[in-house]
Motif scaffolding. Structure first.
Motif, PDB file in Angstrom:
ATOM      1  N   ASP A 103       0.832  -1.203   0.000  1.00 39.60           N
ATOM      2  CA  ASP A 103       0.000   0.000   0.000  1.00 39.60           C
ATOM      3  C   ASP A 103       0.868   1.256   0.000  1.00 39.60           C
ATOM      4  N   LEU A 104       1.923   1.221   0.820  1.00 47.70           N
ATOM      5  CA  LEU A 104       2.829   2.373   0.908  1.00 47.70           C
ATOM      6  C   LEU A 104       3.549   2.597  -0.422  1.00 47.70           C
ATOM      7  N   LEU A 105       3.950   1.505  -1.050  1.00 44.24           N
ATOM      8  CA  LEU A 105       4.655   1.593  -2.326  1.00 44.24           C
ATOM      9  C   LEU A 105       3.751   2.170  -3.409  1.00 44.24           C
ATOM     10  N   HIS A 106       2.510   1.684  -3.463  1.00 49.99           N
ATOM     11  CA  HIS A 106       1.564   2.183  -4.465  1.00 49.99           C
ATOM     12  C   HIS A 106       1.260   3.672  -4.235  1.00 49.99           C
ATOM     13  N   GLU A 107       1.225   4.061  -2.978  1.00 52.12           N
ATOM     14  CA  GLU A 107       0.993   5.477  -2.665  1.00 52.12           C
ATOM     15  C   GLU A 107       2.141   6.336  -3.180  1.00 52.12           C
ATOM     16  N   LYS A 108       3.371   5.847  -2.999  1.00 52.53           N
ATOM     17  CA  LYS A 108       4.535   6.592  -3.475  1.00 52.53           C
ATOM     18  C   LYS A 108       4.547   6.665  -5.003  1.00 52.53           C
ATOM     19  N   ILE A 109       4.213   5.548  -5.665  1.00 55.65           N
ATOM     20  CA  ILE A 109       4.210   5.517  -7.126  1.00 55.65           C
ATOM     21  C   ILE A 109       3.159   6.473  -7.673  1.00 55.65           C
ATOM     22  N   SER A 110       2.014   6.565  -6.980  1.00 53.74           N
ATOM     23  CA  SER A 110       0.942   7.462  -7.440  1.00 53.74           C
ATOM     24  C   SER A 110       1.360   8.930  -7.353  1.00 53.74           C
ATOM     25  N   GLU A 111       2.381   9.228  -6.522  1.00 50.55           N
ATOM     26  CA  GLU A 111       2.858  10.604  -6.381  1.00 50.55           C
ATOM     27  C   GLU A 111       3.936  10.944  -7.413  1.00 50.55           C
ATOM     28  N   PHE A 112       4.388   9.949  -8.158  1.00 53.88           N
ATOM     29  CA  PHE A 112       5.451  10.176  -9.134  1.00 53.88           C
ATOM     30  C   PHE A 112       5.004  11.167 -10.210  1.00 53.88           C
ATOM     31  N   LYS A 116       8.333  10.046 -15.133  1.00 54.32           N
ATOM     32  CA  LYS A 116       9.118   8.931 -14.614  1.00 54.32           C
ATOM     33  C   LYS A 116       8.619   7.601 -15.157  1.00 54.32           C
ATOM     34  N   LEU A 117       7.313   7.520 -15.375  1.00 52.04           N
ATOM     35  CA  LEU A 117       6.726   6.277 -15.848  1.00 52.04           C
ATOM     36  C   LEU A 117       6.940   6.070 -17.339  1.00 52.04           C
ATOM     37  N   ASP A 118       7.561   7.041 -18.009  1.00 49.81           N
ATOM     38  CA  ASP A 118       7.946   6.884 -19.408  1.00 49.81           C
ATOM     39  C   ASP A 118       9.415   6.495 -19.542  1.00 49.81           C
ATOM     40  N   ASP A 119      10.096   6.379 -18.396  1.00 47.17           N
ATOM     41  CA  ASP A 119      11.526   6.082 -18.366  1.00 47.17           C
ATOM     42  C   ASP A 119      11.712   4.591 -18.074  1.00 47.17           C
ATOM     43  N   SER A 120      12.327   3.861 -19.006  1.00 45.21           N
ATOM     44  CA  SER A 120      12.488   2.410 -18.839  1.00 45.21           C
ATOM     45  C   SER A 120      13.310   2.074 -17.594  1.00 45.21           C
ATOM     46  N   GLU A 122      13.346   3.815 -14.782  1.00 44.17           N
ATOM     47  CA  GLU A 122      12.458   3.990 -13.641  1.00 44.17           C
ATOM     48  C   GLU A 122      11.485   2.814 -13.524  1.00 44.17           C
ATOM     49  N   LEU A 123      10.975   2.355 -14.661  1.00 42.94           N
ATOM     50  CA  LEU A 123      10.059   1.211 -14.655  1.00 42.94           C
ATOM     51  C   LEU A 123      10.760  -0.035 -14.125  1.00 42.94           C
ATOM     52  N   ALA A 124      12.033  -0.209 -14.494  1.00 42.39           N
ATOM     53  CA  ALA A 124      12.804  -1.352 -13.990  1.00 42.39           C
ATOM     54  C   ALA A 124      12.973  -1.253 -12.478  1.00 42.39           C
ATOM     55  N   ASN A 125      13.240  -0.028 -11.987  1.00 46.48           N
ATOM     56  CA  ASN A 125      13.385   0.174 -10.537  1.00 46.48           C
ATOM     57  C   ASN A 125      12.078  -0.089  -9.798  1.00 46.48           C
ATOM     58  N   ILE A 126      10.968   0.329 -10.391  1.00 43.95           N
ATOM     59  CA  ILE A 126       9.658   0.083  -9.772  1.00 43.95           C
ATOM     60  C   ILE A 126       9.387  -1.415  -9.708  1.00 43.95           C
ATOM     61  N   GLU A 127       9.722  -2.129 -10.783  1.00 43.51           N
ATOM     62  CA  GLU A 127       9.518  -3.578 -10.813  1.00 43.51           C
ATOM     63  C   GLU A 127      10.364  -4.255  -9.742  1.00 43.51           C
ATOM     64  N   ARG A 128      11.603  -3.801  -9.590  1.00 44.97           N
ATOM     65  CA  ARG A 128      12.477  -4.355  -8.543  1.00 44.97           C
ATOM     66  C   ARG A 128      11.926  -4.045  -7.157  1.00 44.97           C
ATOM     67  N   ALA A 129      11.396  -2.838  -7.002  1.00 47.01           N
ATOM     68  CA  ALA A 129      10.843  -2.441  -5.699  1.00 47.01           C
ATOM     69  C   ALA A 129       9.616  -3.274  -5.344  1.00 47.01           C
ATOM     70  N   ARG A 130       8.767  -3.550  -6.332  1.00 44.64           N
ATOM     71  CA  ARG A 130       7.593  -4.400  -6.077  1.00 44.64           C
ATOM     72  C   ARG A 130       8.038  -5.786  -5.607  1.00 44.64           C
ATOM     73  N   LYS A 131       9.032  -6.331  -6.301  1.00 42.63           N
ATOM     74  CA  LYS A 131       9.556  -7.649  -5.949  1.00 42.63           C
ATOM     75  C   LYS A 131      10.208  -7.621  -4.569  1.00 42.63           C
ATOM     76  N   LEU A 325      12.629   3.648  -3.007  1.00 42.69           N
ATOM     77  CA  LEU A 325      11.354   4.146  -3.517  1.00 42.69           C
ATOM     78  C   LEU A 325      10.497   4.695  -2.380  1.00 42.69           C
ATOM     79  N   ILE A 326      10.487   3.990  -1.247  1.00 40.13           N
ATOM     80  CA  ILE A 326       9.693   4.436  -0.093  1.00 40.13           C
ATOM     81  C   ILE A 326      10.236   5.750   0.463  1.00 40.13           C
ATOM     82  N   ASN A 327      11.565   5.882   0.497  1.00 38.89           N
ATOM     83  CA  ASN A 327      12.196   7.076   1.086  1.00 38.89           C
ATOM     84  C   ASN A 327      12.353   8.228   0.094  1.00 38.89           C
TER      85      ASN A 327
END
Length: 577
Positions: A103-112, A116-120, A122-131, A325-327
């Motif tokens: 939930d915290l991660l999704h909240e942070k991503i929604s504030e991006f 950033k979401l057009d940057d491959s 950044e997308l790789a980092n988000i995928e790593r963070a989810r994992k 990502l959280i910080n």
């Protein structure tokens, strides 16, 4: 080499989990301390029990033996009960921790920022963070156990061994220090590997989608490109496997050296115990208890280092991505405030996409007045869509300033909406497909269906999505739903970015007539190649190479006989032919 970031990441992960649920954190490790005490007590009682048995030869000390046996049984049963309770707490802590962190991660991503979401990368980092969410929770549990269970266990047994023979305290570290050092040295190996393979994973996922998703599959069949995409997939897979194999090979060498040194240390302690027993310096009970404890120590240390810390170190890259990502501190997007705006002003605005040298927009200056309809036109790559995303606040300028003048009355809050040509096919009911744009709104979506999707022969409860065995729609039909979705929201500012790209020309003309009515009291930005539709605009901005080349009403630009005039005339002549 030991990755010094591991300690920092471990501390940050522990701090995050402790702050999220202090009570559960403390309870987990308090139970671990009690569990450790029962295991050590079991070892000491075992020594007394064996010695008591040895002393019963020719003596009548049955009562003492029975008492010790009962004590051993009680401690063993208590240890098992505590272990079962701790496993329950672990399961709860992991499930709850993953939920809270996600939930915290999704909240942070929604504030991006949208860019950033057009940057491959950044997308790789988000995928790593989810994992890394689950890995972070498990790391915190391992760290807590390393101190409150394993660490305390080795300290208490170390004191016990020291009381038996001072030389043992020198040899004892040889059991676990080599294994510990070998695993700590693997942290950077696996962290670097995870960073390298993240991009390969994204590539493979994309190439797999080319074989499974309709929009890719159709074109691939037409082009007869199956072999091409298969080769691209195997290229990424080969690189992915090479990185993993190479890292595991290096890690295996470190493991072998560590375990050999541990084996030597274990043999040294057994030889020392045997010599002490022969010389009469220790009892049979001490020998038996220490021998059993050594076996358990080796097992626990291997479990801690090889399994728990091994997994934690292999996944430390994803944990670091989650923590970062959280910080991460997101800048407030001042361009998103359109409350009661009267004017939006672009002052020498430029914009460059990440990792690109050439600007998509260069030194743009103009104004948008409330209620105005503006059309953005120009050749492909001129910056039309980029400018529309800056207007609506999805992107921020790389240089320059966007300011918003506001009404002093502040009577209501303007909302924004957009209808993009890259519409999304939501696999749910027709009603939900439209209502998602303003789900708190009580008004029925039927009025928008009647305007834009009446001929689709679907009702509000029709579920869409071929993948789930539901009804599917054509590209134009899906876009009709996207248009209905965009106009369902009561918005003061609306972006129409090629909103009818998938719709046939006859229906397209009728839609623009509807748009004219819908946009009556709204501020609208129309991005289009279909120049006949720009007549609904109050003002046209002609872009080329990221710059404003011409600006004015339709009649003004036609009278100028410049680039807009030539482009419009070319399109008109094609339709005449």
């Amino acid at each position: 080499m030991f990755n010094t970031n591991f300690l920092k990441n471990s501390f940050d992960a522990t701090k995050i989990m402790y702050n999220l649920d202090k009570r559960a954190y403390i309870k987990n490790f308090a139970v671990g301390i009690v569990q450790t005490i029962t295991i050590v007590a079991n070892t000491i009682l075992m020594q007394f029990f064996i010695d008591a048995l040895a002393n019963t030869v020719g003596n009548n000390k049955t009562i003492g033996i029975i008492a010790l046996l009962i004590g051993l049984a009680v401690v063993t049963v208590l240890s098992e009960i505590i272990n079962g309770y701790q496993n329950y707490l672990y399961g709860y802590y992991i499930d709850n921790g993953v939920k809270i962190l996600t939930d915290l991660l999704h909240e942070k991503i929604s504030e991006f920022e949208r860019i950033k979401l057009d940057d491959s990368n950044e997308l790789a980092n988000i995928e790593r963070a989810r994992k890394g969410v689950g890995n972070l929770v498990e790391l915190v549990l391992v760290l807590g156990d390393a101190i409150t269970f394993y660490g305390l266990y080795f300290i208490l047994l170390g004191i016990y061994f020291f009381s038996i023979d001072k030389k043992m305290i020198i040899i004892l570290p040889m059991i676990f220090v080599p294994v510990m050092l070998s695993h700590l040295s693997k942290i950077k190996l696996f962290s670097d590997m995870d960073e390298k393979i993240s991009m390969y994973k994204i590539q493979m996922k994309h190439f797999i989608s080319c074989f499974t998703k309709n929009n890719y599959l159709r074109e691939m069949k037409y082009l007869n490109a199956e072999a091409f995409f298969k080769n691209k997939f195997y290229e990424s897979l080969k690189s992915f496997q090479h990185e993993i194999f190479s890292t595991n090979k290096k890690a295996a060498k470190k493991d072998f050296i560590g375990k050999m040194l541990t084996f030597i240390g274990t043999v040294a302690i057994i030889l020392l115990l045997t010599a002490e027993l022969i010389n009469g310096n220790i009892t049979v009970g001490v020998f038996g208890a220490v021998f059993a404890a050594l076996k358990q120590m080796f097992s626990l240390m291997d479990e801690l280092i090889s399994v728990h810390f091994g997994d934690a170190m292999e996944n430390i890259g994803t944990v670091e991505a989650t923590i970062n990502l959280i910080n991460e501190k997101n800048d407030t997007n001042v361009y998103n405030d359109y409350t009661d705006f009267t004017k939006i002003k672009f002052n020498n605005v430029s914009f460059t996409y990440p990792h690109q040298k050439k600007s998509a927009l260069d030194n743009i200056s103009f104004e948008i007045h409330k209620g105005e309809k503006i059309a953005l036109v120009g050749p492909n790559g001129s910056g039309k869509s980029t400018l529309s995303k800056l207007i609506i606040g999805l992107y921020k300028p790389s240089r320059g300033l966007i300011t918003v003048d506001k009404s002093k009355l502040r009577l209501y809050k303007d909302k924004r909406t957009a209808i993009f040509q890259e519409y999304v096919k939501y696999k749910m009911s027709v009603e939900d497909n439209i209502k998602i744009s303003d789900f708190d709104k009580k008004e029925s979506v039927k009025s928008k269906i009647d305007l834009y999707a009446k001929d689709l022969k679907i009702d509000l409860h029709t579920r869409l999505g071929k993948e789930f065995g539901n009804e599917d729609l054509s590209g134009g039909q899906w876009q009709s739903l996207a248009i209905a979705r965009g106009f369902y929201k009561d918005a003061g500012l609306i972006i129409l970015d090629e909103p009818t790209a998938a719709i046939d020309p006859i229906k397209e003309d009728s839609y623009y007539s509807l748009f004219q009515q819908e946009l009556k009291d709204k501020t609208a930005i129309l991005v289009t190649h279909h120049l006949a539709s720009v007549k609904i605009a109050d003002r046209i901005i002609y872009l080329k190479d990221g710059r404003i080349k011409e600006e004015g009403s339709f009649d003004k630009l036609m009278s100028m006989k410049g680039e807009f005039y030539r482009l419009y005339s070319t399109q008109a002549n094609k339709y005449k032919k």
